[in-house]
Design a protein around this motif. Structure first.
Motif, PDB file in Angstrom:
ATOM      1  N   GLU A 430       0.832  -1.206   0.000  1.00 54.44           N
ATOM      2  CA  GLU A 430       0.000   0.000   0.000  1.00 54.44           C
ATOM      3  C   GLU A 430       0.868   1.258   0.000  1.00 54.44           C
ATOM      4  O   GLU A 430       0.635   2.195  -0.765  1.00 54.44           O
ATOM      5  N   THR A 431       1.902   1.251   0.855  1.00 50.89           N
ATOM      6  CA  THR A 431       2.779   2.424   0.958  1.00 50.89           C
ATOM      7  C   THR A 431       3.494   2.691  -0.357  1.00 50.89           C
ATOM      8  O   THR A 431       3.533   3.826  -0.850  1.00 50.89           O
ATOM      9  N   GLY A 432       4.091   1.631  -0.932  1.00 48.88           N
ATOM     10  CA  GLY A 432       4.851   1.787  -2.173  1.00 48.88           C
ATOM     11  C   GLY A 432       3.992   2.248  -3.337  1.00 48.88           C
ATOM     12  O   GLY A 432       4.381   3.146  -4.088  1.00 48.88           O
ATOM     13  N   LEU A 433       2.798   1.668  -3.469  1.00 45.25           N
ATOM     14  CA  LEU A 433       1.907   2.074  -4.561  1.00 45.25           C
ATOM     15  C   LEU A 433       1.455   3.522  -4.402  1.00 45.25           C
ATOM     16  O   LEU A 433       1.308   4.252  -5.394  1.00 45.25           O
ATOM     17  N   ALA A 434       1.238   3.940  -3.159  1.00 48.20           N
ATOM     18  CA  ALA A 434       0.837   5.338  -2.918  1.00 48.20           C
ATOM     19  C   ALA A 434       1.938   6.299  -3.370  1.00 48.20           C
ATOM     20  O   ALA A 434       1.665   7.326  -4.012  1.00 48.20           O
ATOM     21  N   GLY A 457      -1.143  -1.663 -12.672  1.00 44.43           N
ATOM     22  CA  GLY A 457      -2.126  -2.593 -13.213  1.00 44.43           C
ATOM     23  C   GLY A 457      -1.937  -4.008 -12.700  1.00 44.43           C
ATOM     24  O   GLY A 457      -2.904  -4.768 -12.568  1.00 44.43           O
ATOM     25  N   ARG A 458      -0.695  -4.362 -12.375  1.00 46.81           N
ATOM     26  CA  ARG A 458      -0.410  -5.717 -11.896  1.00 46.81           C
ATOM     27  C   ARG A 458      -0.637  -5.850 -10.389  1.00 46.81           C
ATOM     28  O   ARG A 458      -1.175  -6.845  -9.905  1.00 46.81           O
ATOM     29  N   GLU A 459      -0.215  -4.837  -9.626  1.00 45.36           N
ATOM     30  CA  GLU A 459      -0.263  -4.933  -8.165  1.00 45.36           C
ATOM     31  C   GLU A 459      -1.473  -4.227  -7.547  1.00 45.36           C
ATOM     32  O   GLU A 459      -1.931  -4.615  -6.476  1.00 45.36           O
ATOM     33  N   GLY A 460      -1.976  -3.184  -8.214  1.00 48.79           N
ATOM     34  CA  GLY A 460      -3.079  -2.409  -7.658  1.00 48.79           C
ATOM     35  C   GLY A 460      -4.336  -3.217  -7.357  1.00 48.79           C
ATOM     36  O   GLY A 460      -4.926  -3.079  -6.265  1.00 48.79           O
ATOM     37  N   PRO A 461      -4.803  -4.091  -8.284  1.00 46.57           N
ATOM     38  CA  PRO A 461      -6.022  -4.867  -7.999  1.00 46.57           C
ATOM     39  C   PRO A 461      -5.912  -5.791  -6.788  1.00 46.57           C
ATOM     40  O   PRO A 461      -6.924  -6.209  -6.226  1.00 46.57           O
ATOM     41  N   GLN A 465      -7.779  -1.627  -0.963  1.00 48.29           N
ATOM     42  CA  GLN A 465      -8.692  -0.634  -1.521  1.00 48.29           C
ATOM     43  C   GLN A 465      -8.236  -0.246  -2.936  1.00 48.29           C
ATOM     44  O   GLN A 465      -7.661   0.828  -3.150  1.00 48.29           O
ATOM     45  N   PRO A 466      -8.510  -1.096  -3.898  1.00 48.01           N
ATOM     46  CA  PRO A 466      -8.019  -0.813  -5.255  1.00 48.01           C
ATOM     47  C   PRO A 466      -8.621   0.438  -5.884  1.00 48.01           C
ATOM     48  O   PRO A 466      -8.003   1.068  -6.739  1.00 48.01           O
ATOM     49  N   SER A 467      -9.792   0.829  -5.447  1.00 54.33           N
ATOM     50  CA  SER A 467     -10.459   1.987  -6.066  1.00 54.33           C
ATOM     51  C   SER A 467      -9.690   3.288  -5.856  1.00 54.33           C
ATOM     52  O   SER A 467      -9.816   4.224  -6.658  1.00 54.33           O
ATOM     53  N   ARG A 468      -8.868   3.342  -4.811  1.00 56.91           N
ATOM     54  CA  ARG A 468      -8.148   4.601  -4.525  1.00 56.91           C
ATOM     55  C   ARG A 468      -7.123   4.931  -5.606  1.00 56.91           C
ATOM     56  O   ARG A 468      -6.688   6.082  -5.731  1.00 56.91           O
ATOM     57  N   TYR A 469      -6.683   3.916  -6.403  1.00 57.67           N
ATOM     58  CA  TYR A 469      -5.661   4.162  -7.429  1.00 57.67           C
ATOM     59  C   TYR A 469      -6.269   4.556  -8.774  1.00 57.67           C
ATOM     60  O   TYR A 469      -5.554   5.051  -9.650  1.00 57.67           O
ATOM     61  N   ILE A 470      -7.581   4.323  -8.923  1.00 57.25           N
ATOM     62  CA  ILE A 470      -8.222   4.581 -10.219  1.00 57.25           C
ATOM     63  C   ILE A 470      -8.104   6.056 -10.602  1.00 57.25           C
ATOM     64  O   ILE A 470      -7.847   6.402 -11.767  1.00 57.25           O
ATOM     65  N   ASN A 475      -6.349  10.120 -14.351  1.00 57.86           N
ATOM     66  CA  ASN A 475      -5.759  11.450 -14.581  1.00 57.86           C
ATOM     67  C   ASN A 475      -4.748  11.418 -15.721  1.00 57.86           C
ATOM     68  O   ASN A 475      -4.558  12.391 -16.443  1.00 57.86           O
ATOM     69  N   ARG A 476      -4.076  10.277 -15.872  1.00 58.87           N
ATOM     70  CA  ARG A 476      -3.093  10.153 -16.959  1.00 58.87           C
ATOM     71  C   ARG A 476      -3.783  10.173 -18.325  1.00 58.87           C
ATOM     72  O   ARG A 476      -3.245  10.669 -19.302  1.00 58.87           O
ATOM     73  N   VAL A 477      -4.995   9.642 -18.385  1.00 58.24           N
ATOM     74  CA  VAL A 477      -5.768   9.640 -19.642  1.00 58.24           C
ATOM     75  C   VAL A 477      -6.133  11.059 -20.035  1.00 58.24           C
ATOM     76  O   VAL A 477      -6.204  11.403 -21.215  1.00 58.24           O
ATOM     77  N   ILE A 478      -6.352  11.909 -19.046  1.00 57.13           N
ATOM     78  CA  ILE A 478      -6.791  13.279 -19.312  1.00 57.13           C
ATOM     79  C   ILE A 478      -5.606  14.194 -19.625  1.00 57.13           C
ATOM     80  O   ILE A 478      -5.685  15.052 -20.511  1.00 57.13           O
TER      81      ILE A 478
END
Length: 864
Positions: A430-434, A457-461, A465-470, A475-478
């Motif tokens: 969680e810490t590293g992904l944040a 995409g590999r570790e987030g799911p 709480q995977p929704s927090r990374y969406i 934002n990258r798409v925008i």
């Protein structure tokens, strides 16, 4: 005076030779034909020639020859500097020019003359241009020069002998008596060069080398350089010797720690630190290195810190005692020394001292360049693995470094460290992904942003709480460029594939992406939406969750071969048969270095790809499936060495026999291997080796078709090396007159095994789901009694036999082996084994599922 020097330095800041033109210089060299010549002008032209050659400028044979002969006209000059430059220029031009042998008489005259200023340079030039036939004529002069009273002449002769030993070793061996006399010279360099010649002449005679080292270790060598070289030879003998004699060499090395020369003391300490034998001398070596760390000389501080850093892999406790000395070096003005001190402290520090170390180096990081920062980051990465409970403070420190200024390599190294922390430590996920999510908010490097999105995409799911990374991903798409937007779409789709509760929101996001300006982004969004809407688990797994990534170089070659083979219209291309891209694996005991050296990762398949092109029709057999480790078919010390490399294709196998001739007086011709292959195999073609000269590796190739039934493919092959021997001159390598005689050399048997025909890997996170999806596939299962009595050893033996990694093993009392992969023909395979120890025996229950029943049965039969 100082003001003038300073102005000259400023004026000379630009390189006066940087705009040299080859054509103009050739014109200038014609001035050498003038009479008389201006020595100063000639010196300037010769300097230009040498500079141009050392910059890598290519001269044609004619250009080099014209320049060479123009230079030889200057032999008549009496100017000392000009004459010495002439010798140097002759050395540089001789490999490129023709008929250089014509100056031999002039150089021989200078070599035997009374002018010592010319003799040394003339010897070096003469030995660089003289061929092996002409060397006989100057042998007497060389022997005299080796024992000459002038150290410059003696050293020049010895160094020339060292270079000549690579091409005419037998001739140089005749000069050993004179070189042995020179070993005891009072001049440091003469003694050093003489020992190098003597030891080099005996390098293939172990007993003679032992006598030399034993004799000289008792003699008072005056040269610190020669003594340092002697220590290296003693250390090598100690490593190779399995008897008690090794202790004698180590005692000699340890006695050198008390020598008055710092060079000798360091060489002895370095040898003891790197020795795999006794650890008795380690403590003395470490105490010497500690003293070096406190020296006023930067070179000694660097030597001490660097050697202690290398010692951390083997004896971290011994280095831990030097913590105080190393902490004093953190503020060293030499940044190399400071970096080594920091990385060594990080490698040897206790868990309790981590926070204090982090505070100490926080200020230090802003003062060093990116190259040194990368080394520190790699040390912190190793620390994350060593002390997983400290992940919070280490991740926070790395995240702080991410926010600092730095180039793409530096930022990539930090991202790699955080990604490794996420993958290895579940508590740190969680810490590293944040931290990674925060970084991509303002990451300016496209390649790095794409890499981090792939990890998300590999570790987030898998996070709580995977929704927090969406939000970060969308934002990258925008906001980002096309490449990053496309990667973000793939990452969003993976969240939808792995977490059904997020799927409604993911569908909305993908629908918005279908309106993007970029073709790649739109196509991905449409494709992933269709796959997710199908609700087909197999489709989602194959195209979103577990998409294989083929090796791009081998994929390009396979596609090219497929198109050129003429099969493209009849047979579809099988991308699954192309080997996947390998992840680089970091060695756990990598010694700490000042500079980060990132070696390119080259797979075995890539390494041999060009060599296989010599086989006629190889482009028609399809993409290579796997290249196996080489197998030695002879003993290491034999006169002919042969190794076999098996290249596996879908329906064919190429056997490559790498041959090496270690006899300098023989040339082998028409070399081939007489192969006794089992009846099921069909020999399609053979590529023999026409010539096998001394010490040059060449290969013999066989292309065979596999048997139709996979069960018949696991078998043994008998092989014999056949060739024609021609005696040759060991100094020139030229064969003598005559046709030679035929001879054979027996080779050991080798096998094509089950493991050679499968690419298997350990179980992935969704292995259970994959096993269930394959419920309708062909299954083969059986129970076996294994020869091992320990269940752990049995599990390792099974993995080794099948070519699976040890990571596939799970469990304690009951061992589970789970994995999957692919057969050479493209059929996917899943396997599950359970091993239990009872009453002193190990029983294994094995089940294999595959789309082809023959393949499942083959894998089962291979274990039995």
């Amino acid at each position: 005076m100082s003001r003038r020097d300073k102005k000259e330095d400023e004026d000379g800041a630009g390189n006066v030779f940087q705009n040299l033109d080859k054509t103009t210089l050739i014109q200038e060299a014609r001035y050498f034909n003038s009479t008389p010549v201006n020595p100063r002008k000639c010196i300037h032209i010769l300097t230009k020639i040498i500079y141009l050659l050392n910059q890598g400028e290519k001269l044609s044979v004619q250009e080099a020859t014209d320049m060479f002969f123009a230079t030889t006209k200057l032999f008549q000059s009496k100017d000392v500097v000009l004459r010495r430059l002439v010798y140097l220029c002759i050395k540089e031009l001789s490999p490129l020019a023709q008929d250089v042998i014509i100056v031999t008489s002039s150089l021989t005259k200078d070599m035997t003359g009374k002018e010592d200023l010319y003799r040394a340079a003339a010897i070096r030039a003469l030995c660089s241009i003289t061929d092996s036939t002409m060397l006989q004529a100057i042998e007497r002069y060389m022997k005299q020069a080796i024992v000459d009273k002038n150290p410059a002449v003696s050293s020049a002769a010895l160094v020339s002998a060292l270079h000549l030993s690579a091409t005419v070793p037998d001739l140089v061996r005749r000069w050993v008596n004179e070189a042995q006399e020179a070993v005891m010279s009072e001049n440091a360099m003469v003694s050093y060069h003489a020992l190098a010649v003597v030891a080099g002449a005996r390098r293939n005679d172990r007993l003679s080398t032992v006598k030399l080292v034993t004799k000289l270790s008792r003699a008072p060598l005056r040269s610190p350089y020669a003594l340092s070289l002697l220590i290296r030879h003693a250390a090598k003998l100690a490593e190779e010797d399995q008897t008690d004699a090794a202790d004698g060499y180590l005692e000699f090395i340890e006695s050198c720690l008390r020598h008055k020369s710092e060079i000798v003391v360091y060489e002895a300490a370095h040898a003891l630190v790197n020795s795999n034998k006794s650890t008795k001398g380690i403590a003395h070596a470490v105490s010497v290195l500690q003293i070096f760390c406190g020296s006023s000389k930067a070179t000694l501080r660097l030597a001490g810190a660097r050697t202690l850093a290398k010692l951390t892999a083997k004896h971290p406790n011994a280095v831990a005692d030097c913590a105080v000395d190393l902490e004093n070096l953190i503020s060293d003005p030499n940044r190399s020394v400071a970096t080594l001190a920091v990385t060594t402290l990080l490698a040897t520090g206790a868990e309790s001292s981590i926070d204090r170390l982090m505070k100490q180096i926080s200020g230090f990081m802003s003062e060093i360049s990116d190259e040194f920062k990368i080394v520190v980051v790699q040390a912190i990465k190793r620390l994350c693995t060593k002390y997983p409970r400290k992940h919070q403070s280490l991740a926070a420190f790395l995240a702080g470094m991410l926010r600092d200024e730095g180039g793409v390599q530096y930022k990539t190294a930090i991202a790699d460290a955080i990604i490794a922390l996420v993958e290895e430590n579940p508590d740190a996920k969680e810490t590293g992904l944040a931290h990674l999510c925060e970084f991509i908010e303002d990451c300016e490097h496209t390649s790095l942003a794409v890499r981090i999105l792939h990890v998300l995409g590999r570790e987030g799911p898998k996070a709580r709480q995977p929704s927090r990374y969406i939000r970060y991903i969308y934002n990258r798409v925008i906001l980002e460029s096309g490449a990053v937007r496309a990667a973000a779409v793939t990452t969003v789709a993976r969240f939808g594939a792995a977490r059904p509760e997020l799927l409604p929101n993911i569908r909305v996001l993908l629908a918005r992406c279908q309106l993007d300006d970029d073709d790649e982004v739109r196509d991905r969004a449409i494709c992933y939406s269709a796959i997710l809407d199908s609700n087909d688990p197999q489709l989602i797994n194959d195209y979103i969750t577990n998409v294989p990534i083929p090796n791009p170089i081998l994929l390009e070659k396979a596609l090219d071969d497929h198109v050129n083979s003429g099969l493209a219209a009849d047979e579809p291309f099988n991308i699954a048969a192309v080997p996947s891209a390998e992840e680089p694996k970091e060695d756990k005991e990598t010694p700490i270095e000042i500079e980060a050296r990132k070696q390119p990762l080259v797979s075995r398949e890539e390494k041999y790809a060009d060599e296989l092109k010599i086989i006629p029709g190889i482009e028609k057999v399809g993409p290579i499936f796997k290249t196996c480790d080489s197998i030695d078919l002879t003993e290491p010390e034999t006169e002919y060495r042969v190794r076999c490399v098996k290249h596996i294709f879908a329906r064919h196998v190429v056997l490559q026999f790498e041959c090496l001739n270690t006899l300098s007086d023989q040339l082998l011709e028409r070399v081939h291997v007489r192969l006794c292959h089992p009846p099921g195999y069909r020999l399609l073609s053979e590529v023999p080796c026409e010539n096998l000269p001394y010490d040059k590796q060449e290969s013999v190739f066989y292309l065979l078709a596999f048997p139709e039934n996979p069960l018949d493919s696991e078998c043994s092959f008998e092989a014999t090396l056949e060739f024609v021997v021609r005696d040759c001159d060991p100094t020139t390598g030229m064969p003598e007159d005559g046709s030679g005689y035929s001879d054979t050399y027996p080779l050991e048997e080798f096998e094509i095994r089950c493991a050679d025909q499968f690419r298997l890997r350990g179980a992935a996170d969704d292995w259970e789901a994959s096993w269930e999806r394959a419920a309708n596939a062909a299954e083969a299962c059986d129970t076996f009694g294994l020869s091992q009595t320990d269940v752990g050893e049995a599990a390792l033996a099974v993995c080794e036999h099948l070519g699976m990694p040890k990571t596939a093993i799970a469990g304690d009392a009951v061992k589970d082996i789970r994995g999957g992969g692919m057969w050479r023909g493209g059929a996917p395979v899943l396997m599950r084994a359970r091993l239990v120890a009872a009453q002193g025996a190990v029983t294994m229950q094995l089940a294999v599922r595959s789309t082809q029943e023959q393949v499942a049965t083959f894998l089962l039969a291979a274990v039995g």
